[in-house]
Design a protein around this motif. Structure first.
Motif, PDB file in Angstrom:
ATOM      1  N   LEU A  35       9.828   6.164  -3.048  1.00  0.00           N
ATOM      2  CA  LEU A  35       8.414   6.095  -3.920  1.00  0.00           C
ATOM      3  C   LEU A  35       8.678   5.460  -5.100  1.00  0.00           C
ATOM      4  CD1 LEU A  35       5.497   6.451  -3.824  1.00  0.00           C
ATOM      5  CD2 LEU A  35       5.736   8.952  -4.528  1.00  0.00           C
ATOM      6  N   GLU A  36       9.470   5.887  -5.979  1.00  0.00           N
ATOM      7  CA  GLU A  36      10.164   5.513  -7.257  1.00  0.00           C
ATOM      8  C   GLU A  36      10.283   3.987  -7.272  1.00  0.00           C
ATOM      9  OE1 GLU A  36      11.787   9.565  -9.698  1.00  0.00           O
ATOM     10  OE2 GLU A  36      13.051   8.095  -8.479  1.00  0.00           O
ATOM     11  N   ALA A  37      10.959   3.544  -6.375  1.00  0.00           N
ATOM     12  CA  ALA A  37      11.229   2.021  -6.339  1.00  0.00           C
ATOM     13  C   ALA A  37       9.787   1.280  -6.091  1.00  0.00           C
ATOM     14  CB  ALA A  37      12.218   1.788  -5.233  1.00  0.00           C
ATOM     15  N   GLU A  38       8.861   1.784  -5.197  1.00  0.00           N
ATOM     16  CA  GLU A  38       7.796   1.319  -4.994  1.00  0.00           C
ATOM     17  C   GLU A  38       6.964   1.162  -6.169  1.00  0.00           C
ATOM     18  OE1 GLU A  38       5.367   2.126  -1.458  1.00  0.00           O
ATOM     19  OE2 GLU A  38       7.199   2.948  -0.584  1.00  0.00           O
ATOM     20  N   LEU A  39       6.925   2.175  -6.972  1.00  0.00           N
ATOM     21  CA  LEU A  39       6.144   2.315  -8.164  1.00  0.00           C
ATOM     22  C   LEU A  39       6.597   1.682  -9.326  1.00  0.00           C
ATOM     23  CD1 LEU A  39       5.108   6.315  -7.916  1.00  0.00           C
ATOM     24  CD2 LEU A  39       3.694   4.168  -7.373  1.00  0.00           C
ATOM     25  N   MET A  86       0.848  -1.168   0.014  1.00  0.00           N
ATOM     26  CA  MET A  86      -0.059  -0.180  -0.121  1.00  0.00           C
ATOM     27  C   MET A  86       0.765   1.284  -0.095  1.00  0.00           C
ATOM     28  SD  MET A  86      -2.934   0.965   2.558  1.00  0.00           S
ATOM     29  CE  MET A  86      -4.054  -0.317   2.358  1.00  0.00           C
ATOM     30  N   LEU A  87       0.502   2.411  -0.792  1.00  0.00           N
ATOM     31  CA  LEU A  87       1.302   3.413  -0.900  1.00  0.00           C
ATOM     32  C   LEU A  87       1.256   4.066   0.425  1.00  0.00           C
ATOM     33  CD1 LEU A  87       0.213   4.686  -4.632  1.00  0.00           C
ATOM     34  CD2 LEU A  87       2.554   3.565  -3.736  1.00  0.00           C
ATOM     35  N   ASP A  88       2.468   4.985   0.615  1.00  0.00           N
ATOM     36  CA  ASP A  88       2.525   5.780   1.826  1.00  0.00           C
ATOM     37  C   ASP A  88       2.131   7.164   1.401  1.00  0.00           C
ATOM     38  OD1 ASP A  88       3.384   7.254   3.803  1.00  0.00           O
ATOM     39  OD2 ASP A  88       5.287   6.362   4.170  1.00  0.00           O
ATOM     40  N   LEU A  89       0.750   7.519   2.351  1.00  0.00           N
ATOM     41  CA  LEU A  89       0.241   8.713   2.047  1.00  0.00           C
ATOM     42  C   LEU A  89       1.609   9.936   2.330  1.00  0.00           C
ATOM     43  CD1 LEU A  89      -3.185   8.660   3.806  1.00  0.00           C
ATOM     44  CD2 LEU A  89      -2.589   8.388   1.229  1.00  0.00           C
ATOM     45  N   ARG A  90       2.433   9.807   3.372  1.00  0.00           N
ATOM     46  CA  ARG A  90       3.413  10.618   3.556  1.00  0.00           C
ATOM     47  C   ARG A  90       4.031  10.837   2.073  1.00  0.00           C
ATOM     48  NH1 ARG A  90       7.910   9.524   8.035  1.00  0.00           N
ATOM     49  NH2 ARG A  90       8.173   7.800   6.097  1.00  0.00           N
ATOM     50  N   LYS A  91       4.493   9.677   1.610  1.00  0.00           N
ATOM     51  CA  LYS A  91       5.246   9.995   0.263  1.00  0.00           C
ATOM     52  C   LYS A  91       4.667  10.606  -0.836  1.00  0.00           C
ATOM     53  CE  LYS A  91       8.435   5.613   1.495  1.00  0.00           C
ATOM     54  NZ  LYS A  91       8.344   4.300   1.202  1.00  0.00           N
ATOM     55  N   LEU A  92       3.372  10.262  -0.807  1.00  0.00           N
ATOM     56  CA  LEU A  92       2.566  11.028  -2.068  1.00  0.00           C
ATOM     57  C   LEU A  92       2.153  12.377  -1.757  1.00  0.00           C
ATOM     58  CD1 LEU A  92      -0.641   8.361  -2.453  1.00  0.00           C
ATOM     59  CD2 LEU A  92       1.576   8.980  -3.815  1.00  0.00           C
ATOM     60  N   ARG A  93       2.454  12.889  -0.490  1.00  0.00           N
ATOM     61  CA  ARG A  93       2.282  14.218  -0.367  1.00  0.00           C
ATOM     62  C   ARG A  93       3.825  14.886  -0.589  1.00  0.00           C
ATOM     63  NH1 ARG A  93      -0.369  12.634   4.601  1.00  0.00           N
ATOM     64  NH2 ARG A  93      -2.806  13.287   4.628  1.00  0.00           N
ATOM     65  N   TYR A  94       5.006  14.104  -0.404  1.00  0.00           N
ATOM     66  CA  TYR A  94       6.335  14.495  -0.698  1.00  0.00           C
ATOM     67  C   TYR A  94       6.370  14.606  -2.361  1.00  0.00           C
ATOM     68  CZ  TYR A  94       7.746  13.372   4.184  1.00  0.00           C
ATOM     69  OH  TYR A  94       8.230  13.339   5.428  1.00  0.00           O
ATOM     70  N   PHE A  95       6.027  13.696  -3.041  1.00  0.00           N
ATOM     71  CA  PHE A  95       5.612  13.838  -4.286  1.00  0.00           C
ATOM     72  C   PHE A  95       5.007  15.110  -5.093  1.00  0.00           C
ATOM     73  CE2 PHE A  95       2.807  12.412  -8.022  1.00  0.00           C
ATOM     74  CZ  PHE A  95       3.727  12.867  -9.122  1.00  0.00           C
ATOM     75  N   LEU A  96       3.951  15.166  -4.348  1.00  0.00           N
ATOM     76  CA  LEU A  96       2.914  16.391  -4.704  1.00  0.00           C
ATOM     77  C   LEU A  96       3.745  17.664  -4.704  1.00  0.00           C
ATOM     78  CD1 LEU A  96       0.204  17.039  -6.076  1.00  0.00           C
ATOM     79  CD2 LEU A  96      -0.742  17.067  -3.842  1.00  0.00           C
TER      80      LEU A  96
END
Length: 297
Positions: free
Chosen positions: A40-44, A1-11
């Motif tokens: 995050l890139e590694a996860e995706l 499951m994607l980490d919401l914190r990392k999504l915020r960093y990406f945004l």
């Protein structure tokens, strides 16, 4: 499951297109931010950014992924807002039952309007009911609140009175009584009285029957109607007279004339019914609104 914190960093990086400025916005040092984006890139399984010593740009995959990441974060924020409103009683569902004659009153429309404006995230379900079943539906939880003219028969239901509403006589316009400024119960007793059916459990029926008894007048039962509108239609058809709440005068039916009664105690009560247990917050909010509207009248 994607980490919401990392999504915020990406945004944030996608908005700034600069790791240094993004780190400042996020109150992070730049190296940890870079590591989180790389993770995050590694996860995706694909790169989000093309980076040089001078520029940061989104990759084609990063541009395609961006709206989805933004949508996830917006939904999380919305869920947090809704959760807060649910906790405060300003969101959710509320089932309101009412008898047909009350729906004609200004109080009813004013309360619904005021509540909807103040609590737009509460879904209000309106259910028209016969008086006889209204209290039972509040007691067993099918309805959260009931607006009735009849006292509940269940000890599990509380009744709050919002006062009395005068009764008026509904008469066929060609009746001799329609030419008078006022009519009395003694005069009305000469005519068949149109009521709700006995199995309706009508609180209005109870008030009218009690009024006739207290004034020692005989009540000649006429035909019955299950709705206040059908009762008025029967009056127009010359099938008898009716006593209806003052608010029913808004039903401007051709062939019907309304007249006040001589008897000043000719009234019907307006009650708010709720369960006699800890009330959910949306019920408490509705009770505050209806109390404020009633006090302002």
């Amino acid at each position: 499951m994607l980490d919401l914190r990392k999504l915020r960093y990406f945004l944030t990086v996608a908005e700034e297109l600069h790791f240094g400025r993004a780190a400042i916005r996020l109150h992070l040092a730049q190296p940890p931010l870079t590591r989180q984006i790389s993770a995050l890139e590694a996860e995706l399984g694909f790169k989000l950014f093309d980076r040089t010593s001078r520029t940061v740009t989104l990759t084609a995959q990063g541009r395609s992924f961006l709206p989805y990441a933004r949508g996830v974060l917006e939904q999380v924020e919305l869920a947090q807002v809704i959760a807060g409103k649910l906790a405060a009683g300003t969101a959710g569902q509320l089932a309101l039952g009412y008898v047909s004659s009350i729906a004609l009153s200004d109080l009813f429309s004013q309360v619904i309007h005021a509540f909807a404006q103040r609590f737009p995230d509460v879904q209000l379900t309106l259910v028209e009911c016969a008086s006889g079943s209204l209290g039972a539906q509040v007691a067993d939880g099918r309805l959260d609140i009931g607006l009735s003219r009849r006292l509940p028969q269940s000890s599990e239901v509380q009744a709050l009175s919002l006062g009395q509403e005068p009764l008026v006589a509904a008469l066929a316009s060609d009746s001799p009584l329609a030419r008078q400024a006022q009519v009395s119960l003694a005069q009305l007793s000469a005519y068949p009285l149109i009521l709700f059916p006995a199995d309706h459990g009508s609180g209005l029926n109870q008030s009218i029957e009690q009024l006739y008894r207290e004034h020692g007048q005989p009540l000649r039962a006429g035909p019955t109607g299950r709705q206040i509108t059908s009762i008025i239609a029967l009056v127009a058809a010359g099938q008898g007279v009716a006593l209806v709440p003052q608010c029913a005068q808004s039903l401007m039916h051709k062939g019907v004339t309304y007249r006040p009664l001589v008897e000043v105690d000719a009234c019907a009560q307006l009650l708010v019914l709720t369960r006699d247990v800890e009330k959910k917050l949306s019920v408490q909010a509705f009770m505050r609104v209806i109390g404020e509207v009633a006090d302002a009248r």
